[in-house]
Design a protein around this motif. Sequence first.
Motif, PDB file in Angstrom:
ATOM      1  N   ALA A   1     -25.876 -19.029  12.449  1.00  0.00           N
ATOM      2  CA  ALA A   1     -25.398 -18.620  11.122  1.00  0.00           C
ATOM      3  C   ALA A   1     -26.580 -18.285  10.208  1.00  0.00           C
ATOM      4  O   ALA A   1     -26.517 -17.334   9.408  1.00  0.00           O
ATOM      5  N   HIS A   2     -27.650 -19.048  10.327  1.00  0.00           N
ATOM      6  CA  HIS A   2     -28.855 -18.808   9.531  1.00  0.00           C
ATOM      7  C   HIS A   2     -29.437 -17.431   9.841  1.00  0.00           C
ATOM      8  O   HIS A   2     -29.801 -16.677   8.921  1.00  0.00           O
ATOM      9  N   LEU A   3     -29.525 -17.068  11.103  1.00  0.00           N
ATOM     10  CA  LEU A   3     -30.057 -15.759  11.475  1.00  0.00           C
ATOM     11  C   LEU A   3     -29.134 -14.639  11.001  1.00  0.00           C
ATOM     12  O   LEU A   3     -29.603 -13.589  10.537  1.00  0.00           O
ATOM     13  N   ALA A   4     -27.814 -14.868  11.088  1.00  0.00           N
ATOM     14  CA  ALA A   4     -26.860 -13.859  10.630  1.00  0.00           C
ATOM     15  C   ALA A   4     -26.987 -13.635   9.124  1.00  0.00           C
ATOM     16  O   ALA A   4     -26.937 -12.493   8.643  1.00  0.00           O
ATOM     17  N   GLU A   5     -27.164 -14.709   8.357  1.00  0.00           N
ATOM     18  CA  GLU A   5     -27.311 -14.581   6.909  1.00  0.00           C
ATOM     19  C   GLU A   5     -28.563 -13.803   6.532  1.00  0.00           C
ATOM     20  O   GLU A   5     -28.601 -13.133   5.488  1.00  0.00           O
ATOM     21  N   ASN A   6     -29.590 -13.889   7.371  1.00  0.00           N
ATOM     22  CA  ASN A   6     -30.817 -13.151   7.098  1.00  0.00           C
ATOM     23  C   ASN A   6     -30.803 -11.743   7.689  1.00  0.00           C
ATOM     24  O   ASN A   6     -31.808 -11.038   7.613  1.00  0.00           O
ATOM     25  N   GLU A   7     -29.653 -11.356   8.250  1.00  0.00           N
ATOM     26  CA  GLU A   7     -29.413  -9.988   8.723  1.00  0.00           C
ATOM     27  C   GLU A   7     -30.540  -9.498   9.641  1.00  0.00           C
ATOM     28  O   GLU A   7     -31.134  -8.438   9.442  1.00  0.00           O
ATOM     29  N   ILE A   8     -30.802 -10.311  10.653  1.00  0.00           N
ATOM     30  CA  ILE A   8     -31.870  -9.982  11.590  1.00  0.00           C
ATOM     31  C   ILE A   8     -31.521  -8.745  12.407  1.00  0.00           C
ATOM     32  O   ILE A   8     -30.410  -8.632  12.944  1.00  0.00           O
ATOM     33  N   ASP A   9     -32.458  -7.836  12.510  1.00  0.00           N
ATOM     34  CA  ASP A   9     -32.321  -6.693  13.397  1.00  0.00           C
ATOM     35  C   ASP A   9     -32.898  -7.105  14.751  1.00  0.00           C
ATOM     36  O   ASP A   9     -34.107  -7.066  14.981  1.00  0.00           O
ATOM     37  N   PHE A  10     -32.022  -7.523  15.641  1.00  0.00           N
ATOM     38  CA  PHE A  10     -32.478  -8.042  16.930  1.00  0.00           C
ATOM     39  C   PHE A  10     -33.020  -6.957  17.855  1.00  0.00           C
ATOM     40  O   PHE A  10     -33.661  -7.269  18.859  1.00  0.00           O
ATOM     41  N   ALA A  11     -32.786  -5.694  17.507  1.00  0.00           N
ATOM     42  CA  ALA A  11     -33.396  -4.625  18.288  1.00  0.00           C
ATOM     43  C   ALA A  11     -34.878  -4.497  17.959  1.00  0.00           C
ATOM     44  O   ALA A  11     -35.689  -4.151  18.821  1.00  0.00           O
ATOM     45  N   ALA A  12     -35.237  -4.799  16.701  1.00  0.00           N
ATOM     46  CA  ALA A  12     -36.633  -4.690  16.274  1.00  0.00           C
ATOM     47  C   ALA A  12     -37.419  -5.966  16.538  1.00  0.00           C
ATOM     48  O   ALA A  12     -38.607  -5.921  16.861  1.00  0.00           O
ATOM     49  N   THR A  13     -36.763  -7.111  16.365  1.00  0.00           N
ATOM     50  CA  THR A  13     -37.419  -8.403  16.604  1.00  0.00           C
ATOM     51  C   THR A  13     -36.507  -9.218  17.507  1.00  0.00           C
ATOM     52  O   THR A  13     -35.490  -9.751  17.070  1.00  0.00           O
ATOM     53  N   ARG A  14     -36.896  -9.318  18.762  1.00  0.00           N
ATOM     54  CA  ARG A  14     -36.027  -9.866  19.787  1.00  0.00           C
ATOM     55  C   ARG A  14     -35.983 -11.387  19.770  1.00  0.00           C
ATOM     56  O   ARG A  14     -36.985 -12.065  19.536  1.00  0.00           O
ATOM     57  N   LEU A  15     -34.814 -11.912  20.052  1.00  0.00           N
ATOM     58  CA  LEU A  15     -34.621 -13.335  20.308  1.00  0.00           C
ATOM     59  C   LEU A  15     -35.056 -13.626  21.735  1.00  0.00           C
ATOM     60  O   LEU A  15     -34.762 -12.846  22.657  1.00  0.00           O
ATOM     61  N   LYS A  16     -35.772 -14.739  21.937  1.00  0.00           N
ATOM     62  CA  LYS A  16     -36.265 -15.061  23.279  1.00  0.00           C
ATOM     63  C   LYS A  16     -35.819 -16.466  23.675  1.00  0.00           C
ATOM     64  O   LYS A  16     -36.013 -17.420  22.925  1.00  0.00           O
ATOM     65  N   LEU A  17     -35.226 -16.566  24.863  1.00  0.00           N
ATOM     66  CA  LEU A  17     -34.843 -17.858  25.430  1.00  0.00           C
ATOM     67  C   LEU A  17     -35.954 -18.330  26.342  1.00  0.00           C
ATOM     68  O   LEU A  17     -36.297 -17.657  27.330  1.00  0.00           O
TER      69      LEU A  17
END
Length: 489
Positions: A438-454
Amino acid sequence: MPGSRRDFLGTSLGMAGALAALPAAGIAAAEAKPAAGSPNAKIRVAVIGVNGQGSAHVGEWLRTPEVDLVAVCDCDPAAYIRLCERHFKDSLHPPEYIPNIRRLLDRQDIDAVSIATPNHWHAVMAVWAMQSGKDVYVEKPCSHTVEEGRVITQWARKLGRMCQMGVQSRSMTGMRETLDFVKSGRIGPVKVARAICFRPRPSIGLVDAPAPLPPGIDFDLWAGPAPAVVPVRKRLHYDWHWNHVTGNGDLGNQNPHELDKARWGLGKQEFPKRVVSLGGRLGYVDNGDVANSQVTIFQWDDALLISDVRGLPIKSPVTFGLPKMEPLKGAVNIWYGTEGFAVAPNYNSGAAFDYDGNPLGAWSGGTYQQHFANFVKAIRSRRHEDLHLDIEEGHLSSALAHLGNVSWALGAPVDPGTRPTLAADDRHVQDTWESFEAHLAENEIDFAATRLKLGRTLSIDPRTERSTDPEANALFGREYRKGFELPRV
């Protein structure tokens, strides 16, 4: 105008240059006996690295009656000038300025050093100092890699030196009373703890040129064990935290404070058996290469530690559903017992409640000074057991940050909403993932530009402090530049 800041700066620069030109033999007393050996003599201390936290060290040593602050070491003369403006503007006898760490350690009239350099120097400098006969207070994290903390501990024991890590809350009265309560059984067995760092960190910007070097700095010494390559970023100082060659991100910057308290409350004196980290450098593209938003799960057979680092703005209150809980911000710890919970919202206070919200106790009080005074006490007693955060404890807490970063470094990009499987059925872990997403969604992350990594899930043998994964073990250490190697026992 006489007495102006410009005059002071000019005088200070001249003084720094004159001191730097003095030969080591002219300012050292080679036969001097350690002052700490006499119960009535003052302990002679030097501070190494005063561009940031080291200035706070200087302030604490000046407030410590049993100590004489005799020297300051920094490869950037401007850092010493700023220090003099802050602490010694009216002093006729400021501490000696020694720009070269090797010259400082050659001094036999210094009993102890406190180290507040960039992280990549901590272990090498601490070991060198102990080998030169000095006790060591070293800022968190005490190490830059998993292996380094154990090496420092081995040297401290071999040489009989006192070595304390600078997590000041360990000595604050309110925090010690809070942890005494957590471990008393009043909230039942504690099997889950949170280490929270909700501190927005701005982007360091994106440039394509090396950082401008401050005038007069000895960059070779600044780089030390790291490659002597000027980093590509806007500024050299402070932003070293956000490059892995010199720093460890906020998981290894702020969160060693909280990781230490969390582990303290859980009573764990060994590495966890499993670790996984998820996050990324999310929300901006810059010259940093470590995560700014990162959740890490540490699992022992009977306990969990959840590290939650959020470097983007907190837009909605986060309480994880606990009664009486103020919205979490800054650096916070929570310990969950079967009958209640305790929360520490800062370094020197805590409170406990049952799960209906009824208060069970509250504690507060303490200053940074108590941690420095505890170090002095151990120097006098020559008992590392007297230290509130002996280097072995510091190693265990620092290594948690490094384990999380190794997991993340070995990971791969994933789609938003992806979660690790480790401890996936634990409700505290589930709450964390829901809140983090929810925190990442509120900050409107562009996951194409800055990728989430597991990150990769690591299996650890606490006895050997090694992983079953050879690639992870390769990242538990690092290469050292020639002339700046970490001595091994």
